[in-house]
Design an enzyme around this catalytic site. Sequence first.
Site, PDB file in Angstrom:
ATOM      1  N   GLU A  34      31.796 -83.201 -22.935  1.00 27.99           N
ATOM      2  CA  GLU A  34      30.739 -84.048 -23.497  1.00 27.99           C
ATOM      3  C   GLU A  34      29.354 -83.441 -23.348  1.00 27.99           C
ATOM      4  OE1 GLU A  34      33.186 -85.199 -21.587  1.00 27.99           O
ATOM      5  OE2 GLU A  34      34.174 -86.826 -22.676  1.00 27.99           O
ATOM      6  N   HIS A 103      35.405 -97.059 -16.883  1.00 25.63           N
ATOM      7  CA  HIS A 103      35.582 -97.063 -18.339  1.00 25.63           C
ATOM      8  C   HIS A 103      34.956 -98.295 -18.997  1.00 25.63           C
ATOM      9  CE1 HIS A 103      38.384 -93.874 -17.517  1.00 25.63           C
ATOM     10  NE2 HIS A 103      38.834 -93.823 -18.741  1.00 25.63           N
TER      11      HIS A 103
HETATM   12  C1  LIG Z   1      34.658 -87.421 -19.258  1.00 26.95           C
HETATM   13  C2  LIG Z   1      35.818 -88.017 -19.950  1.00 26.95           C
HETATM   14  N1  LIG Z   1      36.001 -87.752 -21.258  1.00 26.95           N
HETATM   15  C3  LIG Z   1      37.047 -88.268 -21.918  1.00 26.95           C
HETATM   16  C4  LIG Z   1      37.950 -89.069 -21.279  1.00 26.95           C
HETATM   17  C5  LIG Z   1      39.122 -89.660 -22.051  1.00 26.95           C
HETATM   18  N2  LIG Z   1      40.341 -88.963 -21.695  1.00 26.95           N
HETATM   19  C6  LIG Z   1      41.107 -89.432 -20.701  1.00 26.95           C
HETATM   20  S1  LIG Z   1      42.375 -88.437 -20.407  1.00 26.95           S
HETATM   21  C7  LIG Z   1      41.957 -87.376 -21.612  1.00 26.95           C
HETATM   22  C8  LIG Z   1      42.806 -86.176 -21.850  1.00 26.95           C
HETATM   23  C9  LIG Z   1      42.945 -85.322 -20.639  1.00 26.95           C
HETATM   24  O1  LIG Z   1      43.943 -84.364 -20.809  1.00 26.95           O
HETATM   25  P1  LIG Z   1      44.422 -83.421 -19.642  1.00 26.95           P
HETATM   26  O2  LIG Z   1      43.279 -82.989 -18.813  1.00 26.95           O
HETATM   27  O3  LIG Z   1      45.246 -82.356 -20.254  1.00 26.95           O
HETATM   28  O4  LIG Z   1      45.326 -84.341 -18.708  1.00 26.95           O
HETATM   29  P2  LIG Z   1      46.685 -85.097 -19.075  1.00 26.95           P
HETATM   30  O5  LIG Z   1      46.290 -86.383 -19.705  1.00 26.95           O
HETATM   31  O6  LIG Z   1      47.468 -84.230 -19.965  1.00 26.95           O
HETATM   32  O7  LIG Z   1      47.347 -85.344 -17.763  1.00 26.95           O
HETATM   33  C10 LIG Z   1      40.802 -87.810 -22.250  1.00 26.95           C
HETATM   34  C11 LIG Z   1      40.166 -87.123 -23.384  1.00 26.95           C
HETATM   35  C12 LIG Z   1      37.719 -89.354 -19.921  1.00 26.95           C
HETATM   36  N3  LIG Z   1      38.525 -90.167 -19.223  1.00 26.95           N
HETATM   37  N4  LIG Z   1      36.670 -88.806 -19.276  1.00 26.95           N
END
Ligand SMILES: Cc1ncc(C[n+]2csc(CCOP(=O)(O)OP(=O)(O)O)c2C)c(N)n1
Lengths: 299, 382
Positions: A34, A103
């Site tokens: 972000e 959130h």
């Molecule tokens: C700063 C922030 N941006 C976006 C999100 C929304 N979000 C939650 S999980 C996620 C994907 C994360 O993927 P990864 O790091 O590969 O972990 P996984 O879910 O595969 O365990 C996103 C975009 C968030 N929680 N925090």
Amino acid sequence: MGEEVAQYNGAYKVTEGLWEKWGDKRLIDTPISEAAFSGLAIGASALGIRPVVEMMFMSFSYVAIDQLFNNASFCRYMSGGLMNIPIVVRGPANGGTNVGATHSHTPENMVANHPGLKVVCPSNAYDAKGLMKAAIRDNDPVFVMENTLLYGEKWDVPEEEYIVELGVANILKEGSDLTIVSHGRCAMISLQAAKTLEEKHGISVEVVDLRSIRPLDEETILRSVKKTHRALLVEENKPYCGVDAQISHIIQLKAFDYLDAPVHRVSAIDAPQIYAKELENWQIPNEERIIEMALKCLA
Amino acid sequence: MANSDFVKATLMATTKKKTAAPAKKSTTKSAKSTNFATAPINKSLTKEAKIALYRTIVGIRRFEERSLRAYNQGKIGGFLHLYIGQEAVATGIVSLMEENDHIITAYRDHGHALAVGMSMNECMAEMYGKHTGCSKGKGGSMHFFAPDKNYWGGHGIVAGQTPLGAGLAFALKYKGLKGCALAFLGDGAVNQGSFMETLNLASLWNIPVVFVIENNGYSMGTSLKRSSAEENLAHRADGFDMEWEVCNGHDVFEVREVANRAMTRAREEHKPFLLEIRTYRYRGHSVADANHEKYRTKEEIEEYKRTKDPVNVIKQQLLADGTLTEDEAKKIDQEKKDEAEASAKFADESPVAPRSEIQTDVYWEVDNDSESKLKGTYFFND
Ligand SMILES: Cc1ncc(C[n+]2csc(CCOP(=O)(O)OP(=O)(O)O)c2C)c(N)n1
Ligand SMILES: [Mg+2]
């Protein structure tokens, strides 16, 4: 530009169909960075393009605060007006969905606390379209605070082009005994409460939906309060330094002689957002709490 | 759109290391054929210890399957990020934790929680938003905590936990304790500034933290290819002069073998380590992710399940080496199903916290009725 906005159609489907229509150039999926992509949007806007940045949740803009609260808000000022930042930052900013404290932020007050930034909170689909158009055309950074609970609601929206100007409040319902000032989804809950107050208690309530937090339509607020002589301010923010703290100040300063009662408020119960559904539904303003406070204000 | 060669890539994941330590020239084949169960750290395991690993892996699976049903029944709200498919990662690493080791992870936190020994009851009740939950129903699925088990959460903001992990390790070193901190994150989380800043600090200050990237190939609907310019995520460590290794995450013994090196090094030498573990999630990003067969193929999911299911992999290993019989395995499975079922009942029957709990646990002074008398207003009520 944002996370999952293109190929996935948006986490909440707000951008559904846009990627098919406009392709990779205008709909850009970003990594979870972000700070980088909002800063990039600020830089790009300096050369005259108008990026619309989606925060999957406004809560996630907190990792980009330097970009948004330093760079977006102050570049124009610090350059003595030589630089403009015509970006839009939009995304949901609400509680009520049991996703916990990290959130569920409603940072319109924090944004409004930074001169140079503008912020709007549409409460319905008509305003969402009109305010979004206004925001994109605006030459300053505009935050559009949406609400995931409103995404599921249906309203009629004209196909044709129209604009809802920034800085113009909307009177959702006219009334004579009490003014409720609110914004975002709380304005809709206030409207419902106003109807109940009218039906069950014979109280005539005027509901002012701010639509735009900064610029703020002081005139409409004051005109209404001078008419009803009582004000109840309703917002989903936590109370301390919330938007309504400022509005309360404006009312006491500019309509003091018209008031028949102290200005009352309903805001979120002052604690981090709780996860448990039943408790969160009590923590954020609901019809019951609004009615209770309205009756106190009228007592 | 689908990251269809992710499965192929995980097959090829080679165990690599950057340093002088005996170079392991693992190729595709040897990585596949290596029997990690016979590595020293695993060979020394007692029969009971191996069974315990199996119990944990099965327990996580059955617990989450039960939570999914509860979510679909509307008993659990918010988000539910399932760890199904990744169980061997947390199980393997947590099994190596010593007294002064600490652990922190993101929102996909149920596996780590159960692995450190949190009860199904407190975890399920937390998801139900009940007072009996590990966080009294204040945190939910993404925010499990058990400091008494050196488990520091469950964190909802992507990568936000990574500097905290370094902080735990910093404190260990500061206090002169021999231990390491484990900071888990996803393959999407590596692109947060906070993580990259933390890598530098950890290396610059010789902090005994092991970063564990659970690379399941996707961040929500975005494949690794579409989110990271350098797909070998562990290579980022090079830019910070930090050690790294890559391994597979479906075989708990492989995870243990590789993580043991990283953790030992952190404890002994106060050095950080970056581990990239190739794994896979079977379910959508969260249960609400209805698209999850659009950004990847059904075949990709099925292929992983068929060849690398962590529950099945350990089961076959333990059957083959005589640790378990088919009957014993079945019995454990049934026990874990029953335990999960009981936890759902416990959660369902537990009370929600009273409304007054909304404003507790915010400030220490207020909760503890501080001797120094409260000065000033802490809460602003309408
Ligand atoms: C700063 C922030 N941006 C976006 C999100 C929304 N979000 C939650 S999980 C996620 C994907 C994360 O993927 P990864 O790091 O590969 O972990 P996984 O879910 O595969 O365990 C996103 C975009 C968030 N929680 N925090
Ligand atoms: Mg991932």
